[in-house]
Design a protein around this motif. Structure first.
Motif, PDB file in Angstrom:
ATOM      1  N   MET A   1      45.854  46.930  44.668  1.00 21.50           N
ATOM      2  CA  MET A   1      44.563  46.648  44.082  1.00 21.50           C
ATOM      3  C   MET A   1      44.318  45.140  44.113  1.00 21.50           C
ATOM      4  O   MET A   1      45.204  44.348  43.873  1.00 21.50           O
ATOM      5  N   ALA A   2      43.076  44.737  44.380  1.00 19.46           N
ATOM      6  CA  ALA A   2      42.723  43.325  44.483  1.00 19.46           C
ATOM      7  C   ALA A   2      42.760  42.663  43.107  1.00 19.46           C
ATOM      8  O   ALA A   2      42.548  43.317  42.102  1.00 19.46           O
ATOM      9  N   PRO A   3      43.011  41.342  43.068  1.00 23.08           N
ATOM     10  CA  PRO A   3      42.948  40.638  41.785  1.00 23.08           C
ATOM     11  C   PRO A   3      41.562  40.784  41.169  1.00 23.08           C
ATOM     12  O   PRO A   3      40.583  40.984  41.861  1.00 23.08           O
ATOM     13  N   ALA A   4      41.482  40.630  39.847  1.00 26.26           N
ATOM     14  CA  ALA A   4      40.238  40.854  39.108  1.00 26.26           C
ATOM     15  C   ALA A   4      39.079  40.038  39.668  1.00 26.26           C
ATOM     16  O   ALA A   4      37.974  40.526  39.786  1.00 26.26           O
ATOM     17  N   ALA A   5      39.324  38.787  40.023  1.00 26.38           N
ATOM     18  CA  ALA A   5      38.246  37.921  40.498  1.00 26.38           C
ATOM     19  C   ALA A   5      37.715  38.373  41.856  1.00 26.38           C
ATOM     20  O   ALA A   5      36.583  38.104  42.203  1.00 26.38           O
ATOM     21  N   ASP A   6      38.550  39.068  42.648  1.00 25.42           N
ATOM     22  CA  ASP A   6      38.154  39.488  43.981  1.00 25.42           C
ATOM     23  C   ASP A   6      37.558  40.887  44.016  1.00 25.42           C
ATOM     24  O   ASP A   6      37.092  41.323  45.052  1.00 25.42           O
ATOM     25  N   ARG A   7      37.575  41.610  42.902  1.00 26.97           N
ATOM     26  CA  ARG A   7      37.066  42.973  42.873  1.00 26.97           C
ATOM     27  C   ARG A   7      35.553  42.997  43.012  1.00 26.97           C
ATOM     28  O   ARG A   7      34.856  42.183  42.448  1.00 26.97           O
ATOM     29  N   GLU A   8      35.081  43.980  43.747  1.00 25.79           N
ATOM     30  CA  GLU A   8      33.652  44.224  43.887  1.00 25.79           C
ATOM     31  C   GLU A   8      33.376  45.595  43.338  1.00 25.79           C
ATOM     32  O   GLU A   8      34.128  46.521  43.572  1.00 25.79           O
ATOM     33  N   GLY A   9      32.280  45.709  42.644  1.00 28.51           N
ATOM     34  CA  GLY A   9      31.871  46.997  42.116  1.00 28.51           C
ATOM     35  C   GLY A   9      30.624  47.494  42.804  1.00 28.51           C
ATOM     36  O   GLY A   9      30.260  47.034  43.891  1.00 28.51           O
ATOM     37  N   TYR A  10      29.947  48.404  42.152  1.00 30.27           N
ATOM     38  CA  TYR A  10      28.731  49.019  42.660  1.00 30.27           C
ATOM     39  C   TYR A  10      27.659  47.984  42.993  1.00 30.27           C
ATOM     40  O   TYR A  10      26.910  48.135  43.942  1.00 30.27           O
ATOM     41  N   TRP A  11      27.592  46.884  42.226  1.00 25.42           N
ATOM     42  CA  TRP A  11      26.518  45.903  42.349  1.00 25.42           C
ATOM     43  C   TRP A  11      26.759  44.884  43.453  1.00 25.42           C
ATOM     44  O   TRP A  11      25.930  44.019  43.687  1.00 25.42           O
ATOM     45  N   GLY A  12      27.895  44.926  44.120  1.00 25.59           N
ATOM     46  CA  GLY A  12      28.173  43.990  45.203  1.00 25.59           C
ATOM     47  C   GLY A  12      28.935  42.769  44.724  1.00 25.59           C
ATOM     48  O   GLY A  12      29.456  42.739  43.610  1.00 25.59           O
ATOM     49  N   PRO A  13      28.983  41.735  45.554  1.00 27.88           N
ATOM     50  CA  PRO A  13      29.732  40.527  45.197  1.00 27.88           C
ATOM     51  C   PRO A  13      29.161  39.845  43.960  1.00 27.88           C
ATOM     52  O   PRO A  13      27.960  39.859  43.722  1.00 27.88           O
ATOM     53  N   THR A  14      30.026  39.211  43.198  1.00 29.83           N
ATOM     54  CA  THR A  14      29.629  38.472  42.009  1.00 29.83           C
ATOM     55  C   THR A  14      28.879  37.208  42.429  1.00 29.83           C
ATOM     56  O   THR A  14      29.351  36.477  43.298  1.00 29.83           O
ATOM     57  N   THR A  15      27.712  36.958  41.803  1.00 31.88           N
ATOM     58  CA  THR A  15      26.949  35.743  42.084  1.00 31.88           C
ATOM     59  C   THR A  15      26.818  34.857  40.853  1.00 31.88           C
ATOM     60  O   THR A  15      26.255  33.785  40.942  1.00 31.88           O
ATOM     61  N   SER A  16      27.343  35.292  39.714  1.00 33.42           N
ATOM     62  CA  SER A  16      27.240  34.483  38.499  1.00 33.42           C
ATOM     63  C   SER A  16      28.135  33.264  38.616  1.00 33.42           C
ATOM     64  O   SER A  16      29.079  33.232  39.410  1.00 33.42           O
ATOM     65  N   THR A  17      27.834  32.255  37.803  1.00 35.94           N
ATOM     66  CA  THR A  17      28.641  31.036  37.823  1.00 35.94           C
ATOM     67  C   THR A  17      29.810  31.115  36.856  1.00 35.94           C
ATOM     68  O   THR A  17      30.623  30.208  36.805  1.00 35.94           O
ATOM     69  N   LEU A  18      29.887  32.195  36.079  1.00 39.57           N
ATOM     70  CA  LEU A  18      30.978  32.386  35.122  1.00 39.57           C
ATOM     71  C   LEU A  18      31.907  33.494  35.599  1.00 39.57           C
ATOM     72  O   LEU A  18      31.460  34.528  36.046  1.00 39.57           O
ATOM     73  N   ASP A  19      33.187  33.264  35.489  1.00 32.77           N
ATOM     74  CA  ASP A  19      34.154  34.300  35.851  1.00 32.77           C
ATOM     75  C   ASP A  19      35.386  34.159  34.963  1.00 32.77           C
ATOM     76  O   ASP A  19      36.495  34.016  35.424  1.00 32.77           O
ATOM     77  N   TRP A  20      35.169  34.173  33.654  1.00 33.26           N
ATOM     78  CA  TRP A  20      36.277  33.937  32.742  1.00 33.26           C
ATOM     79  C   TRP A  20      36.327  34.915  31.582  1.00 33.26           C
ATOM     80  O   TRP A  20      37.183  34.820  30.741  1.00 33.26           O
ATOM     81  N   CYS A  21      35.389  35.840  31.529  1.00 31.28           N
ATOM     82  CA  CYS A  21      35.302  36.720  30.354  1.00 31.28           C
ATOM     83  C   CYS A  21      36.417  37.756  30.340  1.00 31.28           C
ATOM     84  O   CYS A  21      37.463  37.535  29.780  1.00 31.28           O
ATOM     85  N   GLU A  22      36.185  38.892  30.949  1.00 34.82           N
ATOM     86  CA  GLU A  22      37.165  39.970  30.977  1.00 34.82           C
ATOM     87  C   GLU A  22      37.533  40.289  32.423  1.00 34.82           C
ATOM     88  O   GLU A  22      36.966  39.752  33.349  1.00 34.82           O
ATOM     89  N   GLU A  23      38.487  41.190  32.574  1.00 31.11           N
ATOM     90  CA  GLU A  23      38.853  41.647  33.908  1.00 31.11           C
ATOM     91  C   GLU A  23      37.688  42.449  34.485  1.00 31.11           C
ATOM     92  O   GLU A  23      37.172  43.355  33.837  1.00 31.11           O
TER      93      GLU A  23
END
Length: 109
Positions: A1-23
Protein backbone atom coordinates in the motif's frame (compact mmCIF):
# COMPACT_ATOMS: atom_id res chain seq x y z
CA UNK A 1 0.00 0.00 0.00
CA UNK A 2 1.25 3.50 -0.86
CA UNK A 3 2.24 5.95 1.90
CA UNK A 4 -0.61 8.18 3.13
CA UNK A 5 0.65 11.26 1.29
CA UNK A 6 0.80 9.36 -2.02
CA UNK A 7 -2.67 7.80 -1.80
CA UNK A 8 -5.31 8.86 -4.28
CA UNK A 9 -8.98 8.41 -3.70
CA UNK A 10 -12.14 8.85 -5.71
CA UNK A 11 -11.53 12.61 -6.10
CA UNK A 12 -8.13 12.26 -7.79
CA UNK A 13 -4.78 13.76 -6.81
CA UNK A 14 -4.62 16.07 -3.81
CA UNK A 15 -4.42 19.77 -4.78
CA UNK A 16 -4.69 21.34 -1.32
CA UNK A 17 -1.70 23.10 0.19
CA UNK A 18 -2.14 21.25 3.50
CA UNK A 19 -1.17 17.63 4.03
CA UNK A 20 -0.72 17.26 7.77
CA UNK A 21 -4.12 16.44 9.26
CA UNK A 22 -4.93 12.73 9.21
CA UNK A 23 -3.93 9.73 7.15
CA UNK A 24 -5.55 10.16 3.73
CA UNK A 25 -8.19 7.68 2.52
CA UNK A 26 -7.48 5.34 5.43
CA UNK A 27 -11.15 4.44 6.03
CA UNK A 28 -12.79 4.76 2.64
CA UNK A 29 -11.85 5.54 -0.97
CA UNK A 30 -14.44 8.35 -1.08
CA UNK A 31 -13.44 10.43 1.98
CA UNK A 32 -9.80 11.43 2.52
CA UNK A 33 -10.22 12.57 6.14
CA UNK A 34 -13.24 12.59 8.48
CA UNK A 35 -14.13 15.99 10.13
CA UNK A 36 -17.16 18.03 11.16
CA UNK A 37 -18.66 21.14 9.55
CA UNK A 38 -19.83 21.42 5.96
CA UNK A 39 -16.75 23.25 4.65
CA UNK A 40 -14.41 21.02 6.65
CA UNK A 41 -16.30 17.97 5.46
CA UNK A 42 -15.97 19.02 1.79
CA UNK A 43 -12.26 19.78 2.18
CA UNK A 44 -11.25 16.72 4.15
CA UNK A 45 -13.28 14.47 1.88
CA UNK A 46 -11.67 15.73 -1.33
CA UNK A 47 -8.45 17.54 -0.31
CA UNK A 48 -9.08 20.00 -3.16
CA UNK A 49 -7.93 23.63 -2.91
CA UNK A 50 -11.40 25.00 -3.66
CA UNK A 51 -12.80 22.98 -0.77
CA UNK A 52 -9.88 24.12 1.41
CA UNK A 53 -11.25 27.64 0.93
CA UNK A 54 -14.65 26.45 2.20
CA UNK A 55 -12.87 25.12 5.27
CA UNK A 56 -10.53 28.01 6.08
CA UNK A 57 -12.31 31.21 5.00
CA UNK A 58 -15.33 30.72 7.29
CA UNK A 59 -12.90 30.34 10.21
CA UNK A 60 -11.33 33.69 9.32
CA UNK A 61 -14.76 35.33 8.95
CA UNK A 62 -16.02 33.93 12.25
CA UNK A 63 -12.86 35.16 14.01
CA UNK A 64 -13.55 38.66 12.67
CA UNK A 65 -17.12 38.45 13.98
CA UNK A 66 -15.79 37.27 17.33
CA UNK A 67 -13.31 40.16 17.52
CA UNK A 68 -16.07 42.65 16.72
CA UNK A 69 -18.34 41.13 19.36
CA UNK A 70 -15.56 41.24 21.96
CA UNK A 71 -15.11 44.97 21.44
CA UNK A 72 -18.85 45.68 21.30
CA UNK A 73 -19.79 43.71 24.41
CA UNK A 74 -17.59 45.63 26.83
CA UNK A 75 -18.18 49.24 25.85
CA UNK A 76 -20.27 51.66 27.88
CA UNK A 77 -22.35 53.50 25.28
CA UNK A 78 -24.81 51.89 22.89
CA UNK A 79 -23.38 52.69 19.43
CA UNK A 80 -21.93 50.92 16.41
CA UNK A 81 -18.16 50.96 15.99
CA UNK A 82 -18.02 51.64 12.25
CA UNK A 83 -14.23 51.98 12.20
CA UNK A 84 -13.69 48.50 13.62
CA UNK A 85 -16.43 47.11 11.40
CA UNK A 86 -14.78 48.63 8.33
CA UNK A 87 -11.32 47.32 9.30
CA UNK A 88 -12.60 43.77 9.88
CA UNK A 89 -14.61 43.69 6.65
CA UNK A 90 -11.60 45.06 4.76
CA UNK A 91 -9.35 42.45 6.39
CA UNK A 92 -11.80 39.69 5.37
CA UNK A 93 -11.88 40.96 1.78
CA UNK A 94 -8.08 41.17 1.60
CA UNK A 95 -7.65 37.67 3.02
CA UNK A 96 -10.24 36.30 0.58
CA UNK A 97 -8.50 38.01 -2.35
CA UNK A 98 -5.11 36.64 -1.29
CA UNK A 99 -6.59 33.13 -1.00
CA UNK A 100 -7.98 33.43 -4.52
CA UNK A 101 -4.78 34.87 -6.07
CA UNK A 102 -1.99 33.10 -4.13
CA UNK A 103 -2.16 29.30 -4.11
CA UNK A 104 -0.26 28.85 -0.84
CA UNK A 105 -1.35 31.53 1.64
CA UNK A 106 -0.24 31.08 5.22
CA UNK A 107 -3.12 32.75 7.08
CA UNK A 108 -4.52 29.54 8.54
CA UNK A 109 -1.29 27.73 9.38
Amino acid sequence: MAPAADREGYWGPTTSTLDWCEENYAVTWYIAEFLVGMGSWCFHMTLKYEMQLLDELPMIYSCCIFVYCMFECFKMKNSVNYHLLFILVLFSLIVTTVYLKVKEPIFHQ
